[in-house]
Design an enzyme around this catalytic site. Structure first.
Site, PDB file in Angstrom:
ATOM      1  N   CYS A 108      29.184  57.482  71.848  1.00  0.00           N
ATOM      2  CA  CYS A 108      27.901  58.168  71.972  1.00  0.00           C
ATOM      3  C   CYS A 108      27.489  58.691  70.605  1.00  0.00           C
ATOM      4  CB  CYS A 108      28.021  59.315  72.965  1.00  0.00           C
ATOM      5  SG  CYS A 108      26.547  60.347  73.077  1.00  0.00           S
TER       6      CYS A 108
ATOM      7  N   CYS B  60      28.011  64.695  76.951  1.00  0.00           N
ATOM      8  CA  CYS B  60      26.816  65.434  76.515  1.00  0.00           C
ATOM      9  C   CYS B  60      25.576  65.150  77.366  1.00  0.00           C
ATOM     10  CB  CYS B  60      26.507  65.157  75.046  1.00  0.00           C
ATOM     11  SG  CYS B  60      25.867  63.492  74.705  1.00  0.00           S
TER      12      CYS B  60
ATOM     13  N   CYS C  82      26.036  59.525  78.862  1.00  0.00           N
ATOM     14  CA  CYS C  82      27.333  59.960  78.337  1.00  0.00           C
ATOM     15  C   CYS C  82      27.867  61.086  79.215  1.00  0.00           C
ATOM     16  CB  CYS C  82      27.167  60.443  76.898  1.00  0.00           C
ATOM     17  SG  CYS C  82      28.691  61.119  76.207  1.00  0.00           S
TER      18      CYS C  82
ATOM     19  N   CYS D 178      27.479  62.851  70.750  1.00  0.00           N
ATOM     20  CA  CYS D 178      28.677  63.700  70.740  1.00  0.00           C
ATOM     21  C   CYS D 178      29.940  63.000  70.268  1.00  0.00           C
ATOM     22  CB  CYS D 178      28.910  64.287  72.131  1.00  0.00           C
ATOM     23  SG  CYS D 178      29.444  63.068  73.365  1.00  0.00           S
TER      24      CYS D 178
ATOM     25  N   CYS E 107      23.524  47.567  79.743  1.00  0.00           N
ATOM     26  CA  CYS E 107      22.547  47.245  78.714  1.00  0.00           C
ATOM     27  C   CYS E 107      22.225  48.545  77.966  1.00  0.00           C
ATOM     28  CB  CYS E 107      21.319  46.663  79.401  1.00  0.00           C
ATOM     29  SG  CYS E 107      20.145  45.913  78.296  1.00  0.00           S
TER      30      CYS E 107
END
Length: 162
Positions: free
Chosen positions: A78, A129, A126, A81, A149
């Site tokens: 991510c 976060c 995510c 984070c 995707c």
């Protein structure tokens, strides 16, 4: 907070092999994430494009991400984070214009149904976060039959150590 936990197991059409962890009703976000920043801190930390995708569920232009052509072994995390979300071992060329994976890393993402734009899709966020990463569809390759995707701007890549 009541959280609905539903494991959808399988690899064929219509079966998302993911864990849905979202408050009952599916529309609200969890009230607490492990990693949180104020809106001003997110704006300072992220590029404008990453901020739009991660914090406001935007979408980058297809075929615009350098991660689309990233073929080295490593981890896609991510961009908000740093939580590892996908392994290069599950990345594949979908031809859609966005980096695609057939499975996330364990306990890395949350999903929820998205009825915007007049269609039904499953959003991918995510777990740490809450950042919006992209969508998952049930038209991917074996072994899961899924296509995660992802917006490349929502991810960072760290190559595996040699």
């Amino acid at each position: 907070m009541h959280v609905s936990r539903r494991a959808l197991i399988g690899g064929g059409t219509g079966a998302l092999a993911a864990v849905l962890l979202w408050p009952s009703g599916g529309r609200g976000a969890p009230t607490h994430y492990e990693y949180t920043l104020t809106d001003a801190q997110w704006r300072k930390k992220l590029s404008p494009a990453a901020y739009d995708v991660l914090r406001h569920e935007g979408t980058e232009r297809p075929f615009s991400s350098p991660l689309l052509k990233e073929h080295r072994k490593g981890i896609f995390a991510c961009a908000g984070c740093g939580l590892p979300n996908f392994s290069s071992a599950t990345k594949f060329e979908s031809g859609t214009g966005w980096p695609s994976f057939w499975a996330p890393l364990k306990d890395a993402v949350l999903t929820r149904e998205d009825g915007s734009l007049g269609m039904s899709r499953t959003e991918v966020h995510c777990r740490r976060c809450g950042g919006h990463l992209g969508h998952v569809f049930d038209d991917g390759p074996k072994p899961t039959g899924l296509r995660y995707c992802m917006d490349g701007v929502a991810l960072s890549f760290t190559p595996a150590k040699a």
